[in-house]
Design a protein around this motif. Structure first.
Motif: not given
Ligand SMILES: [Zn+2]
Length: 147
Positions: A89-91, A114-121, A144-147
């Motif tokens: 939540i902080i990130a 990029l997130a959409k191309q990866e179907n990130f959800t 997600y990238l930070i953690n």
């Protein structure tokens, strides 16, 4: 109830990760705990219940995090430890600051693409209002990238 020094330690850790990964300087930001939901101007909201409130980005260079993470995790039925929740939540809230004040629109659009191309959800993205979806994809993906 979580204590402020503990939150600040995680907050500084996340800020240094954003600096390492993206070269961004978030050192002017601060974090506070809140028992109640907050609007983007920092005032208290009564629109949602306290346990529904996860965290808020504000225009005042402060992010607010719910001081009872255990209750929030229980309310939303999240499969995360308290530390995982706090790092996420902080990130996420700091990513809103990046979205509004620290990154060019072209870079933001590239990251969303990029997130959409990866179907990130995430669980959270499934309940976001359509008009906020791109901003929230950006915030979730950066967290997600930070953690
Ligand atoms: Zn958000």
């Amino acid at each position: 109830m979580i204590d402020l020094p503990y939150i600040k330690k995680i907050f500084l850790d996340i800020i240094s990760k954003y600096n390492e990964l993206f070269g961004l300087d978030l050192s002017y930001m601060d974090v506070e705990l809140s028992e109640h939901p907050r609007y983007n101007d920092g005032s208290i909201s009564t629109e949602i219940a306290d346990d529904e409130f996860v965290g808020s980005w504000t225009k005042n260079k402060i992010i607010y995090i719910n001081c009872n993470p255990d209750k929030v995790i229980e309310h939303w039925n999240l499969s995360m430890s308290i530390d995982e929740f706090l790092y996420w939540i902080i990130a996420h809230e700091l990513a809103h600051e990046i979205y509004f004040n620290l990154m060019e629109k072209s870079e933001i659009d590239y990251i969303i693409e990029l997130a959409k191309q990866e179907n990130f959800t995430t669980e959270y993205l499934k309940i976001v209002k359509p008009e906020k979806i791109d901003e929230e994809i950006f915030a979730e993906y950066l967290a997600y990238l930070i953690n």
